[in-house]
Design a protein around this motif. Structure first.
Motif, PDB file in Angstrom:
ATOM      1  N   ARG A 119       0.837  -1.193   0.000  1.00 22.51           N
ATOM      2  CA  ARG A 119       0.000   0.000   0.000  1.00 22.51           C
ATOM      3  C   ARG A 119       0.876   1.249   0.000  1.00 22.51           C
ATOM      4  NH1 ARG A 119      -5.027  -0.209   3.960  1.00 22.51           N
ATOM      5  NH2 ARG A 119      -5.553   1.494   2.539  1.00 22.51           N
ATOM      6  N   PRO A 120       0.459   2.325  -0.713  1.00 21.79           N
ATOM      7  CA  PRO A 120       1.281   3.541  -0.789  1.00 21.79           C
ATOM      8  C   PRO A 120       1.325   4.276   0.546  1.00 21.79           C
ATOM      9  CG  PRO A 120      -0.853   3.909  -1.825  1.00 21.79           C
ATOM     10  CD  PRO A 120      -0.780   2.439  -1.504  1.00 21.79           C
ATOM     11  N   LEU A 121       2.463   4.922   0.823  1.00 25.08           N
ATOM     12  CA  LEU A 121       2.643   5.637   2.082  1.00 25.08           C
ATOM     13  C   LEU A 121       2.360   7.131   1.955  1.00 25.08           C
ATOM     14  CD1 LEU A 121       5.914   4.018   3.496  1.00 25.08           C
ATOM     15  CD2 LEU A 121       3.590   3.718   4.338  1.00 25.08           C
ATOM     16  N   ARG A 122       2.238   7.641   0.753  1.00 29.07           N
ATOM     17  CA  ARG A 122       2.066   9.087   0.559  1.00 29.07           C
ATOM     18  C   ARG A 122       0.794   9.574   1.256  1.00 29.07           C
ATOM     19  NH1 ARG A 122       4.269  12.699  -2.951  1.00 29.07           N
ATOM     20  NH2 ARG A 122       3.049  14.579  -3.402  1.00 29.07           N
ATOM     21  N   PRO A 123       0.910  10.584   2.135  1.00 30.03           N
ATOM     22  CA  PRO A 123      -0.273  11.080   2.854  1.00 30.03           C
ATOM     23  C   PRO A 123      -1.277  11.727   1.907  1.00 30.03           C
ATOM     24  CG  PRO A 123       1.766  11.816   3.915  1.00 30.03           C
ATOM     25  CD  PRO A 123       2.151  11.251   2.589  1.00 30.03           C
ATOM     26  N   VAL A 124      -2.544  11.582   2.245  1.00 33.18           N
ATOM     27  CA  VAL A 124      -3.618  12.224   1.484  1.00 33.18           C
ATOM     28  C   VAL A 124      -3.847  13.644   1.993  1.00 33.18           C
ATOM     29  CG1 VAL A 124      -6.075  12.094   0.880  1.00 33.18           C
ATOM     30  CG2 VAL A 124      -4.706   9.997   1.041  1.00 33.18           C
ATOM     31  N   ASN A 125      -3.852  13.804   3.323  1.00 34.30           N
ATOM     32  CA  ASN A 125      -4.070  15.103   3.954  1.00 34.30           C
ATOM     33  C   ASN A 125      -2.895  15.381   4.892  1.00 34.30           C
ATOM     34  OD1 ASN A 125      -4.886  17.353   5.391  1.00 34.30           O
ATOM     35  ND2 ASN A 125      -6.850  16.506   6.042  1.00 34.30           N
ATOM     36  N   HIS A 126      -1.905  16.133   4.413  1.00 32.33           N
ATOM     37  CA  HIS A 126      -0.686  16.358   5.187  1.00 32.33           C
ATOM     38  C   HIS A 126      -0.973  17.073   6.511  1.00 32.33           C
ATOM     39  CE1 HIS A 126       1.058  15.525   1.221  1.00 32.33           C
ATOM     40  NE2 HIS A 126       2.191  15.254   1.838  1.00 32.33           N
ATOM     41  N   LYS A 127      -1.754  18.156   6.463  1.00 33.21           N
ATOM     42  CA  LYS A 127      -2.040  18.916   7.679  1.00 33.21           C
ATOM     43  C   LYS A 127      -2.835  18.074   8.683  1.00 33.21           C
ATOM     44  CE  LYS A 127      -1.918  23.526   5.592  1.00 33.21           C
ATOM     45  NZ  LYS A 127      -2.694  24.769   5.307  1.00 33.21           N
ATOM     46  N   GLY A 128      -3.811  17.349   8.180  1.00 28.55           N
ATOM     47  CA  GLY A 128      -4.599  16.492   9.060  1.00 28.55           C
ATOM     48  C   GLY A 128      -3.756  15.409   9.700  1.00 28.55           C
ATOM     49  N   LEU A 129      -2.837  14.821   8.913  1.00 31.66           N
ATOM     50  CA  LEU A 129      -1.966  13.769   9.438  1.00 31.66           C
ATOM     51  C   LEU A 129      -1.054  14.321  10.535  1.00 31.66           C
ATOM     52  CD1 LEU A 129      -0.833  10.872   9.264  1.00 31.66           C
ATOM     53  CD2 LEU A 129       0.752  11.709   7.517  1.00 31.66           C
ATOM     54  N   ILE A 130      -0.505  15.514  10.315  1.00 35.64           N
ATOM     55  CA  ILE A 130       0.375  16.123  11.315  1.00 35.64           C
ATOM     56  C   ILE A 130      -0.396  16.427  12.600  1.00 35.64           C
ATOM     57  CG2 ILE A 130       1.740  18.180  11.866  1.00 35.64           C
ATOM     58  CD1 ILE A 130       2.534  18.264   8.879  1.00 35.64           C
ATOM     59  N   GLY A 131      -1.572  17.037  12.459  1.00 37.00           N
ATOM     60  CA  GLY A 131      -2.365  17.375  13.636  1.00 37.00           C
ATOM     61  C   GLY A 131      -2.783  16.150  14.416  1.00 37.00           C
ATOM     62  N   ARG A 132      -3.252  15.149  13.709  1.00 34.56           N
ATOM     63  CA  ARG A 132      -3.669  13.905  14.366  1.00 34.56           C
ATOM     64  C   ARG A 132      -2.498  13.221  15.050  1.00 34.56           C
ATOM     65  NH1 ARG A 132      -2.778   8.082  13.880  1.00 34.56           N
ATOM     66  NH2 ARG A 132      -4.730   7.072  14.474  1.00 34.56           N
ATOM     67  N   SER A 133      -1.337  13.199  14.390  1.00 32.90           N
ATOM     68  CA  SER A 133      -0.150  12.549  14.951  1.00 32.90           C
ATOM     69  C   SER A 133       0.300  13.236  16.237  1.00 32.90           C
ATOM     70  CB  SER A 133       0.993  12.566  13.934  1.00 32.90           C
ATOM     71  OG  SER A 133       0.650  11.857  12.764  1.00 32.90           O
ATOM     72  N   LEU A 134       0.256  14.560  16.266  1.00 33.53           N
ATOM     73  CA  LEU A 134       0.685  15.299  17.461  1.00 33.53           C
ATOM     74  C   LEU A 134      -0.236  15.007  18.642  1.00 33.53           C
ATOM     75  CD1 LEU A 134       1.605  18.765  15.883  1.00 33.53           C
ATOM     76  CD2 LEU A 134       3.182  17.045  16.777  1.00 33.53           C
TER      77      LEU A 134
END
Length: 306
Positions: A60-75
């Motif tokens: 499966r590809p690793l490229r994020p779909v929503n960069h800002k959402g991924l960063i916020g959720r990860s934090l």
């Protein structure tokens, strides 16, 4: 009759819970060798290559779909997990886990206050039962009440908020991408905080400065990273093929496994009140799963515990 896919997914969830509860029993051993931040930096260094291999195997590809959402959720999720690991330096796994598994209850409450969704009678009962069960497991001494007493529940609050935002920000992301985002967030936080506690050291697990890594520390950390990656892969597969409401219930087996491993590994007995708390939390989880099955967008959520 449950479908074959749900049975397989339940097996994956049980295996993931057994692995996570097993490796978390050794965080106290890690605390004898180094501090929280050094542990998280090394754990991230070991886990990231393993996650990349797991991603290639899953195709499966690793490229994020929503960069800002991924960063916020990860934090947000990282804050919850770091509080959880800090708790493990001083509390048994089942007690720290009781706070972390209050996450679905926090999600229900946050959904009411942030998104104005009705909880319903069953949801209200589930929330009340869940918190009662968590307190029975945590068994705080109110006469000697400290910040440590609230840490597991605070972990559940941040973890639950992150899981809720997964549905809104990261519903289309690859679960391995979500895991990598969390590990990177924890690793970066570890580097920053390790520098801070090295300049201003303390004596607690959360404030220990940099020390020369021992062989035992490295072995325990590789063991932790490998177990987490295997468990993440299993639970991601479980949510991919099974009903989220069904899988979520079987994740609560973490608390049972934590008590069993503590007894087998360290001969630590779980008192009747704690076992009763686990039963109540399981009932709460079943009720929450029932309400989720009646909520159309509940299936968009993805849960990953690292």
């Amino acid at each position: 009759m449950p479908s074959q896919q749900n049975i397989t997914a339940a097996g994956f969830a049980l295996a993931a819970s057994a692995i996570l509860s097993f490796i978390d029993n050794f965080v106290a051993s890690v605390a004898e060798e180094a501090g929280l931040w050094q542990f998280q930096v090394f754990r991230t260094m070991f886990a990231l290559p393993m996650l990349l291999v797991a991603s290639r195997m899953m195709g499966r590809p690793l490229r994020p779909v929503n960069h800002k959402g991924l960063i916020g959720r990860s934090l947000i999720v990282s804050v919850g997990l770091l509080i959880y690991f800090a708790s493990l330096g001083n509390l048994p796994v089942a007690q720290a886990g009781a706070g972390l598994f209050s996450a679905p209850l926090w999600v229900a409450l946050l959904t009411v206050f942030l998104f104005r969704q009705r909880l319903g009678a069953i949801g209200i009962v589930a929330v009340v039962l869940g918190f009662v069960g968590a307190l029975m497991l945590l068994q705080p001494e109110f006469r000697n009440f400290t910040t440590l007493s609230l840490m597991p529940l605070a972990a559940g609050l941040f973890y639950g908020l992150g899981m809720m935002l997964t549905r809104h920000w990261c519903a289309d992301e690859n679960p391995i991408t979500l895991a990598i985002g969390i590990f990177l967030s924890i690793g970066i936080a570890g580097v920053v905080m390790l520098g801070a506690v090295t300049l201003w050291p303390g004596e607690e697990f959360i404030s220990l400065p940099w020390v020369e890594p021992s062989g035992r520390f490295l072995v325990l950390t590789v063991f932790q990273a490998f177990g987490a990656v295997v468990a993440v892969t299993l639970i991601a597969q479980a949510y991919r093929i099974g009903s989220p409401a069904v899988v979520a219930v079987f994740e609560y087996s973490f608390l049972i496994f934590a008590c069993l491993w503590a007894s087998l590994l360290w001969n630590t007995a779980t008192n009747p009140l704690a076992w009763a708390g686990i039963v109540i939390i399981l009932i709460s989880g079943l009720l929450m799963a029932f309400t989720q099955r009646r909520t159309p967008n509940a299936t968009a959520s993805v849960r990953i515990r690292l």
